[in-house]
Scaffold this motif. Structure first.
Motif, PDB file in Angstrom:
ATOM      1  N   THR A  11       0.832  -1.195   0.000  1.00  0.00           N
ATOM      2  CA  THR A  11       0.000   0.000   0.000  1.00  0.00           C
ATOM      3  C   THR A  11       0.871   1.250   0.000  1.00  0.00           C
ATOM      4  O   THR A  11       1.636   1.479   0.950  1.00  0.00           O
ATOM      5  N   PRO A  12       0.802   2.075  -1.051  1.00  0.00           N
ATOM      6  CA  PRO A  12       1.575   3.323  -1.060  1.00  0.00           C
ATOM      7  C   PRO A  12       1.167   4.219   0.115  1.00  0.00           C
ATOM      8  O   PRO A  12      -0.019   4.371   0.407  1.00  0.00           O
ATOM      9  N   VAL A  13       2.166   4.785   0.760  1.00  0.00           N
ATOM     10  CA  VAL A  13       1.912   5.631   1.930  1.00  0.00           C
ATOM     11  C   VAL A  13       1.839   7.090   1.498  1.00  0.00           C
ATOM     12  O   VAL A  13       2.742   7.597   0.841  1.00  0.00           O
ATOM     13  N   THR A  14       0.769   7.741   1.886  1.00  0.00           N
ATOM     14  CA  THR A  14       0.570   9.154   1.620  1.00  0.00           C
ATOM     15  C   THR A  14       0.167   9.842   2.918  1.00  0.00           C
ATOM     16  O   THR A  14      -0.837   9.461   3.527  1.00  0.00           O
ATOM     17  N   PHE A  15       0.961  10.797   3.351  1.00  0.00           N
ATOM     18  CA  PHE A  15       0.639  11.548   4.573  1.00  0.00           C
ATOM     19  C   PHE A  15      -0.427  12.598   4.264  1.00  0.00           C
ATOM     20  O   PHE A  15      -0.480  13.147   3.156  1.00  0.00           O
ATOM     21  N   THR A  16      -1.241  12.912   5.261  1.00  0.00           N
ATOM     22  CA  THR A  16      -2.210  13.992   5.129  1.00  0.00           C
ATOM     23  C   THR A  16      -1.778  15.155   6.017  1.00  0.00           C
ATOM     24  O   THR A  16      -1.305  14.954   7.135  1.00  0.00           O
ATOM     25  N   LYS A  17      -1.919  16.373   5.502  1.00  0.00           N
ATOM     26  CA  LYS A  17      -1.559  17.546   6.296  1.00  0.00           C
ATOM     27  C   LYS A  17      -2.534  17.731   7.447  1.00  0.00           C
ATOM     28  O   LYS A  17      -2.130  18.064   8.563  1.00  0.00           O
ATOM     29  N   GLN A  18      -3.811  17.520   7.183  1.00  0.00           N
ATOM     30  CA  GLN A  18      -4.823  17.668   8.220  1.00  0.00           C
ATOM     31  C   GLN A  18      -4.842  16.438   9.120  1.00  0.00           C
ATOM     32  O   GLN A  18      -4.505  15.326   8.695  1.00  0.00           O
ATOM     33  N   ILE A  19      -5.232  16.644  10.356  1.00  0.00           N
ATOM     34  CA  ILE A  19      -5.267  15.570  11.347  1.00  0.00           C
ATOM     35  C   ILE A  19      -6.693  15.475  11.870  1.00  0.00           C
ATOM     36  O   ILE A  19      -7.269  16.471  12.333  1.00  0.00           O
ATOM     37  N   THR A  20      -7.273  14.283  11.797  1.00  0.00           N
ATOM     38  CA  THR A  20      -8.651  14.056  12.203  1.00  0.00           C
ATOM     39  C   THR A  20      -8.684  13.102  13.386  1.00  0.00           C
ATOM     40  O   THR A  20      -8.095  12.015  13.337  1.00  0.00           O
ATOM     41  N   LEU A  21      -9.359  13.495  14.451  1.00  0.00           N
ATOM     42  CA  LEU A  21      -9.420  12.680  15.653  1.00  0.00           C
ATOM     43  C   LEU A  21     -10.624  11.747  15.619  1.00  0.00           C
ATOM     44  O   LEU A  21     -11.684  12.075  15.070  1.00  0.00           O
ATOM     45  N   ILE A  22     -10.445  10.572  16.233  1.00  0.00           N
ATOM     46  CA  ILE A  22     -11.545   9.629  16.378  1.00  0.00           C
ATOM     47  C   ILE A  22     -12.633  10.227  17.257  1.00  0.00           C
ATOM     48  O   ILE A  22     -13.829  10.076  16.999  1.00  0.00           O
ATOM     49  N   LYS A  23     -12.224  10.922  18.310  1.00  0.00           N
ATOM     50  CA  LYS A  23     -13.129  11.556  19.250  1.00  0.00           C
ATOM     51  C   LYS A  23     -12.531  12.890  19.657  1.00  0.00           C
ATOM     52  O   LYS A  23     -11.323  13.009  19.839  1.00  0.00           O
ATOM     53  N   GLN A  24     -13.368  13.888  19.804  1.00  0.00           N
ATOM     54  CA  GLN A  24     -12.887  15.225  20.129  1.00  0.00           C
ATOM     55  C   GLN A  24     -12.616  15.341  21.642  1.00  0.00           C
ATOM     56  O   GLN A  24     -13.384  15.935  22.398  1.00  0.00           O
ATOM     57  N   ASP A  25     -11.531  14.728  22.058  1.00  0.00           N
ATOM     58  CA  ASP A  25     -11.157  14.823  23.466  1.00  0.00           C
ATOM     59  C   ASP A  25      -9.644  14.872  23.592  1.00  0.00           C
ATOM     60  O   ASP A  25      -8.915  14.856  22.595  1.00  0.00           O
ATOM     61  N   GLY A  26      -9.159  14.938  24.844  1.00  0.00           N
ATOM     62  CA  GLY A  26      -7.744  15.141  25.098  1.00  0.00           C
ATOM     63  C   GLY A  26      -6.850  13.974  24.792  1.00  0.00           C
ATOM     64  O   GLY A  26      -5.626  14.098  24.923  1.00  0.00           O
ATOM     65  N   ASP A  27      -7.417  12.833  24.369  1.00  0.00           N
ATOM     66  CA  ASP A  27      -6.566  11.706  23.960  1.00  0.00           C
ATOM     67  C   ASP A  27      -5.848  12.004  22.642  1.00  0.00           C
ATOM     68  O   ASP A  27      -4.816  11.395  22.345  1.00  0.00           O
ATOM     69  N   LEU A  28      -6.414  12.899  21.855  1.00  0.00           N
ATOM     70  CA  LEU A  28      -5.864  13.227  20.529  1.00  0.00           C
ATOM     71  C   LEU A  28      -5.578  11.942  19.745  1.00  0.00           C
ATOM     72  O   LEU A  28      -4.516  11.761  19.146  1.00  0.00           O
ATOM     73  N   ASN A  29      -6.547  11.080  19.711  1.00  0.00           N
ATOM     74  CA  ASN A  29      -6.437   9.742  19.117  1.00  0.00           C
ATOM     75  C   ASN A  29      -6.825   9.789  17.648  1.00  0.00           C
ATOM     76  O   ASN A  29      -7.947  10.151  17.301  1.00  0.00           O
TER      77      ASN A  29
END
Length: 545
Positions: free
Chosen positions: A375-393
């Protein structure tokens, strides 16, 4: 590989009791040291000079970098959550207990002050040529504590009383003490720039530290946590800042001739003409507590698999939990700018196709990076969290792992990393000639008298020219200078300092909006960890924590 500068071998075991333990006579931690062994003396002085190495190699880097707009810490379905320690720094929600791994570098830095005092007692500070560099190192360590924590004890053995109680002095008083110390020793510090003085305090290190002190004078001598504090107020020391910069410029000992990317590689050292003061690291001789680990946390989470980032596979797992914020990544947008090559990302695009990086040169190859060889790896500039909390997961899968661009500025020698427990041999600069030019540029914009025919434009364009970025046709604004400092000094631990001085520390970036108290002005000072307070029961926690 690089020449090794760090002295090893005989080191005196200093007293393990903290120098602020209230049950111990403060002077009892300083014991007589044999002065008939030149090797032992040199080792002891070296131990004092490099006392910041352990903190700088990991924990100081984690806290200070993630507290700026450079990075947001992330976690991956629980991996690298660690009680939200680094996430709390990113959210400006630093917790005295949960973040103690990073905050406890206070003790490491203060230990460096104790080591300097021990050297001065043992060898005497009457001979200024011997004592001056040690006092400069002590002033530097005190500066680090004052810069990040505010009120700080002035631990000069000559000023300590018999009670053994050490109190924190007001930040403004500490700044003035640092200034007086540096002015007193600067003419006695070595002016030689060579392998013999590399990594040690010199006249030029003192000048650079004074310039840094003066450019931040309003931060240190006013109440920076007050709503009345202004980042554009007149600075009474602004011309002194220029004078210190000029002393370095006129020495002719430093320049910008080194390629931007190459000067941060694993084989950097005394030959780099831009480095005024640097902390040496050596993957082979550094133990686990004094090693450099930057690549471990900046390489993407699956970077060890299938030659998954470098062209030589990493033998140990990596963290990958320090992701550049989208806002900061967008600074790397100037056409032709060599500094664009120190991030795995493209500031002008939302995604970045990842290719392997040559393990020796650090340059990008034409070999596509494939996850699990398919699978070719492509980084994304934006970061999306699973849940909007302090885990930053971001998630424990490929989708979560590829979020956020990465820094490869301190590119490691992978063979050494694999052979020596993830250690790196990249020396980390603390003061650079490029910083001198940009501080002088900023000082003139802030109202200092121009000297030597320099203008803000000419100084700014010296930086732009050596990295092949577009030059500017007018004098830069303060915002231009702050942005340029971001591009130039990524990963060099000045960004938090810069953001506060420019009044930009409360700007929204990353996921700070998740913390309702992210804009509290008291966040401009870090809290003392509970461990530090437990050792110093007469101290009070900083306001707001």
């Amino acid at each position: 590989m690089k020449t090794r500068y760090i002295l090893s071998g005989v080191l005196m075991a200093l007293a393990t009791v903290g120098c602020t333990d209230l049950d111990v006579d403060i002077k009892s931690v300083y014991t007589k040291y044999p002065t008939d062994s030149e090797i032992a003396i040199e080792a002891k002085i070296s131990d004092a000079y490099y006392a910041f190495r352990a903190a700088l190699g990991r924990r100081y880097d984690e806290g200070i970098s993630c507290n700026s707009d450079e990075y947001t810490a992330v976690s991956f379905g629980g991996d690298y959550l660690n009680e939200r320690d680094m996430a709390n720094f990113s959210l400006h929600n630093v917790d005295p207990n949960a973040c103690k791994s990073q905050l406890n570098v206070y003790n490491d830095i203060q230990s460096g002050i104790t080591k300097c005092n021990q050297v001065l007692i043992d060898l005497g500070d009457e001979n200024a040529t011997v004592s001056a560099p040690v006092r400069a190192a002590r002033a530097f360590y005190t500066f680090l504590l004052m810069d990040n924590w505010g009120d700080t004890p002035i631990i000069d053995y000559r000023l300590l009383d018999e009670s053994g109680i050490v109190n924190r002095s007001p930040r403004a008083d500490v700044a003035r003490w640092i200034e007086s110390e540096l002015l007193e020793v600067r003419d006695y510090c070595p002016t030689e720039v060579s392998e013999n003085t590399y990594g040690k305090p010199t006249r030029w290190m003192v000048d650079a530290l004074l310039a840094k002190l003066y450019i931040n004078w309003n931060v240190y001598t006013q109440d920076v946590t007050s709503a009345s504090w202004s980042s554009t107020a007149a600075n009474e020391k602004i011309n002194e800042c220029v004078a210190m910069c000029d002393d370095i410029i006129e020495s002719g000992l430093f320049d910008l001739s080194d390629d931007y990317k190459k000067k941060f590689l694993y084989n950097n050292g005394a030959h780099i003409k831009d480095f005024i003061y640097a902390m040496p690291f050596d993957a082979i001789t550094d133990d686990n507590d004094h090693a450099l680990y930057y690549a471990r946390f900046r390489t993407w989470r699956q970077g060890q698999k299938n030659n998954g980032f470098y062209s030589v596979a990493l033998s140990s797992s990596v963290g990958g939990n320090m992701a550049l914020t989208p806002e900061f990544a967008e600074l790397f947008c100037l056409p032709g700018d060599r500094r664009n090559d120190v991030i795995a990302g493209d500031g002008t695009a939302e995604t970045f196709d990842v290719y392997q990086y040559d393990a020796v040169t650090g340059e990008k190859t034409n070999v596509r990076n494939l996850y699990n060889n398919e699978t070719p790896v492509t980084f994304t500039k934006q970061i999306t969290l699973i849940k909007q909390d302090g885990d930053l997961n971001t998630g424990k899968d490929l989708t979560g792992w590829i979020q956020g661009y990465k820094s490869i500025k301190f590119f490691p020698y992978v063979e050494e990393v694999n052979a020596h427990s993830r250690h790196q041999s990249n020396d980390v600069p603390i003061f650079r000639y490029a910083d001198i030019l940009l501080m002088k540029c900023e000082a003139i914009v802030r109202g200092a008298s121009a000297t030597r025919g320099d203008t803000p434009q000419s100084l700014f364009n010296q930086i732009r020219s050596y990295v092949n970025a577009p030059t500017i046709a007018t004098n830069p604004s303060l915002q231009d200078i702050l942005d340029e400092r971001g591009r130039e000094f990524l990963d060099e631990h000045w960004r938090r300092n810069d953001l506060i001085r420019f009044g930009d520390f409360e700007r929204n970036w990353g996921f700070k909006s998740l913390n309702p108290n992210a804009n509290a002005l008291t966040n401009r000072l870090l809290p003392l960890s509970n461990d530090v307070l437990n050792l110093n029961t007469n101290w009070e926690q900083n306001k707001g924590y």
